[in-house]
Write an enzyme that holds these catalytic residues in place. Structure first.
Site, PDB file in Angstrom:
ATOM      1  N   PHE A  62       0.796  -1.222   0.000  1.00 25.45           N
ATOM      2  CA  PHE A  62       0.000   0.000   0.000  1.00 25.45           C
ATOM      3  C   PHE A  62       0.834   1.281   0.000  1.00 25.45           C
ATOM      4  CE2 PHE A  62      -2.490  -3.093   2.655  1.00 25.45           C
ATOM      5  CZ  PHE A  62      -3.318  -3.508   1.605  1.00 25.45           C
ATOM      6  N   ALA A  64       4.722   3.577  -0.854  1.00 30.72           N
ATOM      7  CA  ALA A  64       6.009   3.767  -1.530  1.00 30.72           C
ATOM      8  C   ALA A  64       6.871   4.661  -0.657  1.00 30.72           C
ATOM      9  CB  ALA A  64       5.800   4.411  -2.897  1.00 30.72           C
ATOM     10  N   TRP A  65       8.149   4.276  -0.519  1.00 28.19           N
ATOM     11  CA  TRP A  65       9.090   5.131   0.213  1.00 28.19           C
ATOM     12  C   TRP A  65      10.504   4.745  -0.160  1.00 28.19           C
ATOM     13  CZ3 TRP A  65       9.130   3.825   6.188  1.00 28.19           C
ATOM     14  CH2 TRP A  65       9.125   2.447   6.378  1.00 28.19           C
ATOM     15  N   ASN A  66      11.429   5.693   0.107  1.00 36.29           N
ATOM     16  CA  ASN A  66      12.838   5.529  -0.240  1.00 36.29           C
ATOM     17  C   ASN A  66      13.702   5.819   0.973  1.00 36.29           C
ATOM     18  OD1 ASN A  66      12.152   5.300  -3.110  1.00 36.29           O
ATOM     19  ND2 ASN A  66      11.841   7.517  -3.043  1.00 36.29           N
ATOM     20  N   HIS A  73      25.682  19.266   3.067  1.00 34.22           N
ATOM     21  CA  HIS A  73      25.886  20.454   2.232  1.00 34.22           C
ATOM     22  C   HIS A  73      25.721  20.103   0.757  1.00 34.22           C
ATOM     23  CE1 HIS A  73      27.262  22.760   5.743  1.00 34.22           C
ATOM     24  NE2 HIS A  73      27.691  21.560   6.141  1.00 34.22           N
ATOM     25  N   HIS A  77      21.310  24.427   0.052  1.00 40.61           N
ATOM     26  CA  HIS A  77      21.541  24.044   1.447  1.00 40.61           C
ATOM     27  C   HIS A  77      21.861  25.233   2.341  1.00 40.61           C
ATOM     28  CE1 HIS A  77      25.711  23.930  -0.176  1.00 40.61           C
ATOM     29  NE2 HIS A  77      26.054  24.292   1.049  1.00 40.61           N
ATOM     30  N   ASP A  79      24.107  26.604   5.631  1.00 37.55           N
ATOM     31  CA  ASP A  79      25.339  26.453   6.412  1.00 37.55           C
ATOM     32  C   ASP A  79      25.106  26.996   7.816  1.00 37.55           C
ATOM     33  OD1 ASP A  79      26.628  25.493   4.175  1.00 37.55           O
ATOM     34  OD2 ASP A  79      27.852  27.291   3.839  1.00 37.55           O
ATOM     35  N   HIS A  83      29.600  24.680  10.902  1.00 36.90           N
ATOM     36  CA  HIS A  83      30.222  24.235   9.645  1.00 36.90           C
ATOM     37  C   HIS A  83      31.678  24.694   9.553  1.00 36.90           C
ATOM     38  CE1 HIS A  83      30.780  23.211   5.507  1.00 36.90           C
ATOM     39  NE2 HIS A  83      30.614  24.428   5.032  1.00 36.90           N
ATOM     40  N   HIS A 212      32.449  31.955   4.630  1.00 37.00           N
ATOM     41  CA  HIS A 212      32.428  30.941   5.674  1.00 37.00           C
ATOM     42  C   HIS A 212      33.099  31.456   6.954  1.00 37.00           C
ATOM     43  CE1 HIS A 212      31.684  28.327   2.180  1.00 37.00           C
ATOM     44  NE2 HIS A 212      31.212  27.448   3.036  1.00 37.00           N
TER      45      HIS A 212
END
Length: 262
Positions: A62, A64-66, A73, A77, A79, A83, A212
């Site tokens: 019944f 569906a999934w993964n 990153h 995405h 930061d 990081h 950064h």
């Protein structure tokens, strides 16, 4: 207008279409371009993998999934301060400890697309930001600053997106004094349409990788691989950038969404 009335007006705008949602996120999958590190420093983030568990068959009639394999990153995405070494000691510097009040904020969009088209190594400087402010208005404390370069047009090809040759990557980004200026104004963070928050040549700057280095030194945030910034006004958009609540996370893929006037 009271806060309740403000929220009611927003809710009405979302329902009647006078407030639009702009998706500022690139697709996330096995072909997503990923940052390449010098081999003497560290292994690269592995390619994104999507593994099927079940899809309406014998292993799950019944549903569906993964399950996924991906780096923090990867793709569009966020930061977090942890990081970078300069932000490692902030108790609220990981994706599970950041105040969620910081995940929704106004956005200033600085259009550098013409300059980036002419010169892939283009740097936005503090003077460039100040000139933009003179035209569009002051960047205020707690607001995002986004560098529009239309670099997302290359996102479908890792080679074009990284734009590297024997001298290194060639992508636009901020100068050192640009980030210093934004931190002096207490901006919430800095975002780009390239694979990282820094310019391709930023490893040779002083300090190296200033976005950064300086963002996270100031307990501020970065966004990378944004898309569709051409659909945002210079001022007036609200950006939603909630990372996954990864325990001690240094960053996270996100679904970046902007609210704009319809």
């Amino acid at each position: 207008m009271t806060p309740t009335e403000t929220l009611a007006t927003l809710a009405t705008g979302l329902l009647d279409g006078t407030v639009k949602i702009v998706d500022c996120t690139a697709p996330l999958g096995p072909d997503t371009p990923l940052l390449k590190l010098p081999p003497e420093l560290a292994d690269d983030t592995p390619k994104i993998e999507i593994h099927k568990i079940s899809e309406y068959g014998d292993r799950g009639p019944f549903w569906a999934w993964n399950w996924l394999k991906l780096g923090e990153h990867s793709g569009t995405h966020y930061d977090a301060p942890h990081h970078w070494i300069t932000g490692k000691d902030y108790p609220d510097g990981s994706t599970d400890t950041i105040d969620p009040q910081n995940f929704v904020a106004p956005a200033n969009v600085i259009d550098c697309s013409a300059e980036a088209a002419e010169n892939p190594d283009f740097l936005l400087t503090a003077d460039g930001v100040k000139a933009w402010e003179a035209e569009h208005g002051e960047i205020k404390e707690g607001e995002w600053v986004l560098m529009r370069t239309d670099w997302d047009q290359y996102n479908g090809s890792e080679e074009a997106f990284l734009n590297a040759d024997e001298t290194g990557p060639h992508t636009p980004g901020p100068s050192v004094d640009c980030i210093e200026y934004l931190m002096s104004k207490k901006a919430l963070g800095w975002g780009t349409q390239c694979i990282g928050t820094d310019a391709g040549a930023a490893g040779g700057f002083e300090p190296p990788f200033p976005a950064h280095n300086l963002l996270h030194l100031n307990n501020r945030y970065g966004l990378a691989s944004l898309t569709n910034l051409d659909k945002l006004p210079p001022k007036g958009a609200i950006l939603i950038t909630a990372p996954l609540k990864i325990v001690k996370g240094t960053g996270s893929p996100i679904r970046a969404l902007a609210l704009v006037a319809g």
